[in-house]
Scaffold this active site. Structure first.
Site, PDB file in Angstrom:
ATOM      1  N   THR A 146       0.849  -1.209   0.000  1.00 15.99           N
ATOM      2  CA  THR A 146       0.000   0.000   0.000  1.00 15.99           C
ATOM      3  C   THR A 146       0.875   1.246   0.000  1.00 15.99           C
ATOM      4  O   THR A 146       2.021   1.203   0.478  1.00 15.99           O
ATOM      5  CB  THR A 146      -0.909   0.016   1.250  1.00 15.99           C
ATOM      6  N   ASP A 147       0.331   2.349  -0.499  1.00 17.05           N
ATOM      7  CA  ASP A 147       1.085   3.614  -0.439  1.00 17.05           C
ATOM      8  C   ASP A 147       1.204   4.118   1.003  1.00 17.05           C
ATOM      9  O   ASP A 147       1.998   5.007   1.297  1.00 17.05           O
ATOM     10  CB  ASP A 147       0.451   4.690  -1.336  1.00 17.05           C
ATOM     11  N   GLU A 148       0.400   3.528   1.912  1.00 12.36           N
ATOM     12  CA  GLU A 148       0.457   3.980   3.316  1.00 12.36           C
ATOM     13  C   GLU A 148       1.769   3.599   3.999  1.00 12.36           C
ATOM     14  O   GLU A 148       2.045   4.070   5.104  1.00 12.36           O
ATOM     15  CB  GLU A 148      -0.727   3.415   4.106  1.00 12.36           C
ATOM     16  N   TYR A 170      -2.308  -0.752  11.032  1.00 13.00           N
ATOM     17  CA  TYR A 170      -2.505  -1.355   9.698  1.00 13.00           C
ATOM     18  C   TYR A 170      -1.268  -1.131   8.829  1.00 13.00           C
ATOM     19  O   TYR A 170      -0.681  -2.086   8.312  1.00 13.00           O
ATOM     20  CB  TYR A 170      -3.741  -0.754   9.012  1.00 13.00           C
ATOM     21  N   LYS A 174       1.536  -3.680   7.225  1.00 13.11           N
ATOM     22  CA  LYS A 174       1.795  -3.788   5.780  1.00 13.11           C
ATOM     23  C   LYS A 174       3.279  -3.575   5.471  1.00 13.11           C
ATOM     24  O   LYS A 174       3.817  -4.171   4.534  1.00 13.11           O
ATOM     25  CB  LYS A 174       0.928  -2.789   5.000  1.00 13.11           C
TER      26      LYS A 174
HETATM   27  P1  NAD Z   1     -10.764  -6.288   1.676  1.00 11.10           P
HETATM   28  O1  NAD Z   1     -10.777  -5.991   3.131  1.00 11.10           O
HETATM   29  O2  NAD Z   1     -11.933  -5.869   0.855  1.00 11.10           O
HETATM   30  O3  NAD Z   1     -10.566  -7.852   1.427  1.00 11.10           O
HETATM   31  C1  NAD Z   1      -9.614  -8.611   2.123  1.00 11.10           C
HETATM   32  C2  NAD Z   1      -9.888 -10.082   1.816  1.00 11.10           C
HETATM   33  O4  NAD Z   1      -8.897 -10.880   2.461  1.00 11.10           O
HETATM   34  C3  NAD Z   1     -11.253 -10.583   2.315  1.00 11.10           C
HETATM   35  O5  NAD Z   1     -11.894 -11.320   1.320  1.00 11.10           O
HETATM   36  C4  NAD Z   1     -10.896 -11.462   3.502  1.00 11.10           C
HETATM   37  O6  NAD Z   1     -11.829 -12.488   3.745  1.00 11.10           O
HETATM   38  C5  NAD Z   1      -9.534 -11.978   3.088  1.00 11.10           C
HETATM   39  N1  NAD Z   1      -8.725 -12.411   4.228  1.00 11.10           N
HETATM   40  C6  NAD Z   1      -8.450 -11.710   5.361  1.00 11.10           C
HETATM   41  N2  NAD Z   1      -7.681 -12.435   6.180  1.00 11.10           N
HETATM   42  C7  NAD Z   1      -7.441 -13.615   5.550  1.00 11.10           C
HETATM   43  C8  NAD Z   1      -6.688 -14.761   5.881  1.00 11.10           C
HETATM   44  N3  NAD Z   1      -6.029 -14.856   7.047  1.00 11.10           N
HETATM   45  N4  NAD Z   1      -6.643 -15.782   4.993  1.00 11.10           N
HETATM   46  C9  NAD Z   1      -7.308 -15.706   3.813  1.00 11.10           C
HETATM   47  N5  NAD Z   1      -8.042 -14.645   3.462  1.00 11.10           N
HETATM   48  C10 NAD Z   1      -8.104 -13.610   4.309  1.00 11.10           C
HETATM   49  O7  NAD Z   1      -9.425  -5.658   1.126  1.00 11.10           O
HETATM   50  P2  NAD Z   1      -9.116  -4.840  -0.222  1.00 11.10           P
HETATM   51  O8  NAD Z   1      -9.502  -3.431  -0.015  1.00 11.10           O
HETATM   52  O9  NAD Z   1      -9.615  -5.609  -1.365  1.00 11.10           O
HETATM   53  O10 NAD Z   1      -7.507  -4.889  -0.199  1.00 11.10           O
HETATM   54  C11 NAD Z   1      -6.803  -5.958  -0.808  1.00 11.10           C
HETATM   55  C12 NAD Z   1      -5.325  -5.731  -0.618  1.00 11.10           C
HETATM   56  O11 NAD Z   1      -4.955  -4.488  -1.199  1.00 11.10           O
HETATM   57  C13 NAD Z   1      -4.876  -5.667   0.835  1.00 11.10           C
HETATM   58  O12 NAD Z   1      -3.630  -6.298   0.945  1.00 11.10           O
HETATM   59  C14 NAD Z   1      -4.737  -4.170   1.117  1.00 11.10           C
HETATM   60  O13 NAD Z   1      -3.802  -3.928   2.134  1.00 11.10           O
HETATM   61  C15 NAD Z   1      -4.278  -3.679  -0.236  1.00 11.10           C
HETATM   62  N6  NAD Z   1      -4.621  -2.287  -0.573  1.00 11.10           N
HETATM   63  C16 NAD Z   1      -5.907  -1.862  -0.540  1.00 11.10           C
HETATM   64  C17 NAD Z   1      -6.207  -0.563  -0.968  1.00 11.10           C
HETATM   65  C18 NAD Z   1      -7.612  -0.038  -0.964  1.00 11.10           C
HETATM   66  O14 NAD Z   1      -7.815   1.168  -1.196  1.00 11.10           O
HETATM   67  N7  NAD Z   1      -8.632  -0.832  -0.731  1.00 11.10           N
HETATM   68  C19 NAD Z   1      -5.176   0.296  -1.414  1.00 11.10           C
HETATM   69  C20 NAD Z   1      -3.844  -0.193  -1.385  1.00 11.10           C
HETATM   70  C21 NAD Z   1      -3.587  -1.480  -0.991  1.00 11.10           C
HETATM   71  O1  DAU Z   2      -3.948   4.431   0.654  1.00 10.36           O
HETATM   72  C1  DAU Z   2      -4.234   3.071   0.531  1.00 10.36           C
HETATM   73  C2  DAU Z   2      -5.115   2.635   1.673  1.00 10.36           C
HETATM   74  O2  DAU Z   2      -6.381   3.240   1.447  1.00 10.36           O
HETATM   75  C3  DAU Z   2      -5.262   1.123   1.803  1.00 10.36           C
HETATM   76  O3  DAU Z   2      -4.015   0.570   2.087  1.00 10.36           O
HETATM   77  C4  DAU Z   2      -6.280   0.776   2.900  1.00 10.36           C
HETATM   78  O4  DAU Z   2      -6.495  -0.620   2.949  1.00 10.36           O
HETATM   79  C5  DAU Z   2      -7.584   1.463   2.579  1.00 10.36           C
HETATM   80  O5  DAU Z   2      -8.528   1.214   3.591  1.00 10.36           O
HETATM   81  C6  DAU Z   2      -7.373   2.973   2.409  1.00 10.36           C
HETATM   82  O6  DAU Z   2      -7.027   3.599   3.681  1.00 10.36           O
HETATM   83  P1  DAU Z   2      -7.643   5.019   4.114  1.00 10.36           P
HETATM   84  O7  DAU Z   2      -7.594   5.101   5.573  1.00 10.36           O
HETATM   85  O8  DAU Z   2      -7.063   6.132   3.339  1.00 10.36           O
HETATM   86  O9  DAU Z   2      -9.162   4.797   3.560  1.00 10.36           O
HETATM   87  P2  DAU Z   2     -10.585   5.090   4.222  1.00 10.36           P
HETATM   88  O10 DAU Z   2     -11.592   4.777   3.174  1.00 10.36           O
HETATM   89  O11 DAU Z   2     -10.755   4.451   5.549  1.00 10.36           O
HETATM   90  O12 DAU Z   2     -10.546   6.667   4.458  1.00 10.36           O
HETATM   91  C7  DAU Z   2     -10.310   7.577   3.401  1.00 10.36           C
HETATM   92  C8  DAU Z   2     -10.250   8.978   3.988  1.00 10.36           C
HETATM   93  O13 DAU Z   2     -11.558   9.324   4.480  1.00 10.36           O
HETATM   94  C9  DAU Z   2      -9.329   9.101   5.181  1.00 10.36           C
HETATM   95  O14 DAU Z   2      -8.695  10.369   5.169  1.00 10.36           O
HETATM   96  C10 DAU Z   2     -10.243   9.000   6.384  1.00 10.36           C
HETATM   97  C11 DAU Z   2     -11.533   9.632   5.876  1.00 10.36           C
HETATM   98  N1  DAU Z   2     -12.766   9.076   6.477  1.00 10.36           N
HETATM   99  C12 DAU Z   2     -12.948   7.730   6.436  1.00 10.36           C
HETATM  100  C13 DAU Z   2     -14.051   7.155   6.985  1.00 10.36           C
HETATM  101  C14 DAU Z   2     -14.262   5.660   6.957  1.00 10.36           C
HETATM  102  C15 DAU Z   2     -13.699   9.922   7.049  1.00 10.36           C
HETATM  103  O15 DAU Z   2     -13.563  11.159   7.058  1.00 10.36           O
HETATM  104  N2  DAU Z   2     -14.814   9.352   7.605  1.00 10.36           N
HETATM  105  C16 DAU Z   2     -15.021   8.013   7.618  1.00 10.36           C
HETATM  106  O16 DAU Z   2     -16.069   7.563   8.174  1.00 10.36           O
END
Ligand code: NAD
Ligand code: DAU
Length: 358
Positions: A146-148, A170, A174
């Site tokens: 992740t970019d985080e 988190y 990562k």
């Molecule tokens: P998500 O939370 O929607 O899905 C995660 C999935 O992983 C679920 O289906 C869950 O059941 C499965 N899982 C969790 N623990 C497990 C385990 N121990 N064994 C097998 N399966 C398991 O997540 P997402 O948003 O689709 O993110 C996917 C990946 O991308 C993650 O690694 C996350 O860190 C990364 N990522 C997400 C974002 C974003 O904006 N959503 C951005 C950058 C990176």
């Molecule tokens: O940047 C990549 C990451 O983006 C991934 O690695 C994470 O898995 C993914 O969850 C996401 O993290 P963020 O914390 O940036 O996403 P989130 O959707 O939780 O929040 C986006 C922004 O909105 C953040 O600045 C927090 C704000 N927010 C979020 C929620 C849920 C609010 O203001 N209110 C809210 O209720």
């Protein structure tokens, strides 16, 4: 010659080093948001690919996300934990590549309790890497980071060489996973490839995350809980652009390397919230400012030139992508209503995270 322009050489498109054609791949976490979109993407693009989806089905895993492809003979679902070495080893004997998405992913949940994040994101990734090390014939291990991992910065962009400086349990977990993938490459020659994407949005995103939460709350005339002053900045990347980026890195990335993925289209949270309300024809006063997230990163911003050099570019413009996404939640009301109204786990989390804020 005077008067004639020198001919510019067209940049050659980088050649594929690997192929997905005819391969069987393991996708971990394929029942989640990005994983399910990725499975749909590769099945649509490669006629002769086979996909094994290993997913534990935590609260975030949802087989409804894959209902349209469940019967595809090229697709197989295995319910299991990435920390279960025996299950993982059994699958690795049948695949040539791994795309690793499985993780605990919600920052707010990690602030409430980080233990599962360390267990799944760090130890789960370690278990997979150990199994890959002992499985001959794995051509790539694509790790979704992740970019985080870089933490926050007020101006400029992080390159892949920047120091990692995570802020939340988190993102710290990562970092552990990201560096383990790298360490296995250095130590054992594991063919690890790492992507570091920015905030994804699109269909099938669990309605705890910002865009689906705000969209579905607005549809129900419920408050949109905006943290702090809503002045945090995120770089929104459509999930399809992320899938294309992951494909690009699998095909052309250099093993051992990390690649940033971002849209370079930054938005203040408050502007995204207002845009969602506008698209739905709802009033701005649905926005409710609530106490901030602890340790809230102000801005994420990544330099994506390394990925672009492999031939990737963002294709989905944020305005169009957000409109299409909001429409998807409008047209797929039952998908998210089932989670929001029937999942006791979801309701408990909402109460825990937002109850204290109200
Ligand atoms: P998500 O939370 O929607 O899905 C995660 C999935 O992983 C679920 O289906 C869950 O059941 C499965 N899982 C969790 N623990 C497990 C385990 N121990 N064994 C097998 N399966 C398991 O997540 P997402 O948003 O689709 O993110 C996917 C990946 O991308 C993650 O690694 C996350 O860190 C990364 N990522 C997400 C974002 C974003 O904006 N959503 C951005 C950058 C990176
Ligand atoms: O940047 C990549 C990451 O983006 C991934 O690695 C994470 O898995 C993914 O969850 C996401 O993290 P963020 O914390 O940036 O996403 P989130 O959707 O939780 O929040 C986006 C922004 O909105 C953040 O600045 C927090 C704000 N927010 C979020 C929620 C849920 C609010 O203001 N209110 C809210 O209720």
């Amino acid at each position: 010659m005077p008067g004639t322009k020198p001919k510019r050489k067209k940049a050659a498109r980088p050649r594929d080093l690997r192929t997905l054609r005819g391969k069987t791949i393991l996708v971990t976490g394929g029942a989640g948001f990005i994983g399910s979109n990725f499975i749909r993407y590769v099945l649509g693009r490669y006629e002769d690919i086979r996909v094994i989806n290993l997913d534990k089905l935590t609260y975030a895993g949802n087989l409804d996300n894959l209902a349209d492809i469940a019967g595809d003979p090229r697709y197989e679902f295995v319910r299991g934990d990435i920390r279960d070495a025996a299950v993982v080893a059994g699958i690795l004997g049948r695949v040539q590549g791994v795309a690793h998405f499985a993780a605990e992913t919600h920052v707010d949940r990690s602030i409430l309790s980080g233990g599962e994040f360390v267990l799944t994101d760090v130890h789960g990734t370690y278990t997979l890497l150990e199994a890959v090390r002992n499985a001959p014939g794995i051509e790539f291990f694509l790790h979704v980071s992740t970019d985080e991992v870089y933490g926050s910065r007020d101006a400029g962009f992080f390159k892949e060489t920047a120091a990692l400086n995570p802020s939340s349990p988190y993102s710290a977990s990562k970092v552990g996973a990201d560096r383990l993938a790298h360490a296995f490459h250095v130590t054992y020659g594991t063919p690890a490839l790492i992507v570091r994407p920015s905030n994804n949005y699109g269909p099938y995103q669990y309605p705890e995350k910002f865009i689906p939460l705000f969209t579905t709350n607005a549809m129900e005339d419920q408050a949109l809980p905006l943290y702090g002053k809503g002045r945090n900045v995120r770089d929104w990347l459509h999930v399809e652009d992320n899938c294309r980026a992951i494909e690009t890195v699998i095909l052309r990335g250099e093993t051992g390397q990390a690649y940033n993925v971002g849209a370079n289209d930054e938005r203040f949270n408050i502007d995204v919230a207002k845009r969602i309300l506008k698209l739905l024809g709802k009033p701005v006063d649905l926005i409710k400012f609530v106490p901030d997230r602890l340790g809230h990163d102000r801005r994420y911003a990544v330099d994506c030139r390394k990925l672009k050099a492999l031939g990737w570019k963002r294709e989905v413009d944020f305005e169009a992508g957000l409109e299409e996404t909001v429409r998807w939640y409008v047209e797929n009301r039952n998908w998210w209503l089932k989670i929001k109204t029937k999942s006791a786990e979801y309701k408990a989390f909402i109460e825990k995270n937002y109850g204290v804020r109200s």
